[in-house]
Design a protein around this motif. Sequence first.
Motif, PDB file in Angstrom:
ATOM      1  N   HIS A  18       0.633  -1.208   0.046  1.00  0.00           N
ATOM      2  CA  HIS A  18      -0.125   0.241   0.150  1.00  0.00           C
ATOM      3  C   HIS A  18       0.774   1.229   0.065  1.00  0.00           C
ATOM      4  O   HIS A  18       0.257   2.600   0.231  1.00  0.00           O
ATOM      5  N   GLY A  19       2.119   1.055  -0.136  1.00  0.00           N
ATOM      6  CA  GLY A  19       3.138   2.239   0.017  1.00  0.00           C
ATOM      7  C   GLY A  19       4.580   1.980  -0.286  1.00  0.00           C
ATOM      8  O   GLY A  19       4.825   0.858  -0.940  1.00  0.00           O
ATOM      9  N   ARG A  20       5.349   2.666   0.534  1.00  0.00           N
ATOM     10  CA  ARG A  20       6.870   2.286   0.179  1.00  0.00           C
ATOM     11  C   ARG A  20       7.417   2.513   1.695  1.00  0.00           C
ATOM     12  O   ARG A  20       7.116   3.454   2.285  1.00  0.00           O
ATOM     13  N   HIS A  21       8.509   1.884   1.854  1.00  0.00           N
ATOM     14  CA  HIS A  21       9.425   2.055   2.950  1.00  0.00           C
ATOM     15  C   HIS A  21      10.309   3.359   2.743  1.00  0.00           C
ATOM     16  O   HIS A  21      10.991   3.486   1.551  1.00  0.00           O
ATOM     17  N   ILE A  57       2.280   5.726   2.898  1.00  0.00           N
ATOM     18  CA  ILE A  57       1.042   5.425   1.906  1.00  0.00           C
ATOM     19  C   ILE A  57       0.985   5.846   0.893  1.00  0.00           C
ATOM     20  O   ILE A  57       0.712   7.054   0.696  1.00  0.00           O
ATOM     21  N   ASP A  58       0.804   5.024  -0.170  1.00  0.00           N
ATOM     22  CA  ASP A  58       0.327   5.487  -1.501  1.00  0.00           C
ATOM     23  C   ASP A  58      -1.194   5.447  -1.860  1.00  0.00           C
ATOM     24  O   ASP A  58      -1.544   4.212  -1.851  1.00  0.00           O
ATOM     25  N   TRP A  59      -2.043   6.229  -1.675  1.00  0.00           N
ATOM     26  CA  TRP A  59      -3.524   6.333  -1.504  1.00  0.00           C
ATOM     27  C   TRP A  59      -3.890   5.821  -2.865  1.00  0.00           C
ATOM     28  O   TRP A  59      -5.036   5.282  -2.941  1.00  0.00           O
ATOM     29  N   ALA A  60      -3.343   5.729  -3.996  1.00  0.00           N
ATOM     30  CA  ALA A  60      -3.575   5.223  -5.116  1.00  0.00           C
ATOM     31  C   ALA A  60      -3.632   3.687  -5.284  1.00  0.00           C
ATOM     32  O   ALA A  60      -4.155   3.090  -5.958  1.00  0.00           O
TER      33      ALA A  60
END
Length: 103
Positions: free
Chosen positions: A34-37, A45-48
């Motif tokens: 859902h995102g990246r570290h 969090i990448d909401w896309a």
Amino acid sequence: MQPSPILQKAIRRLALNTKQGPHNYYKGNRVGSHGRHTKWGGYVIDWAKVRTYVVPELSSFHLTPFVAMRIQKRRDNFAHTETGKATDGKEYIRKWKEEGGNM
């Protein structure tokens, strides 16, 4: 004890599991990120990538639940059952037969 050479070839073609991999191998459970570290140990969090579910309009939905509508919601007090336990199968079957279930 080692498997035979023929069996070793067959094992090599199978999917790797956590017992066969290196000591820090993590297989995961097939869900996407859902995102990246970040390099500082945080997580963005990448909401896309976040999953959103569209719930249909259920006001004209005709199916009913498996539980009879006349059964009242259980409370914390289970003194009315024979054994006084919350997970009593005999009490469930008795109640089911009262409501018209056949066995």
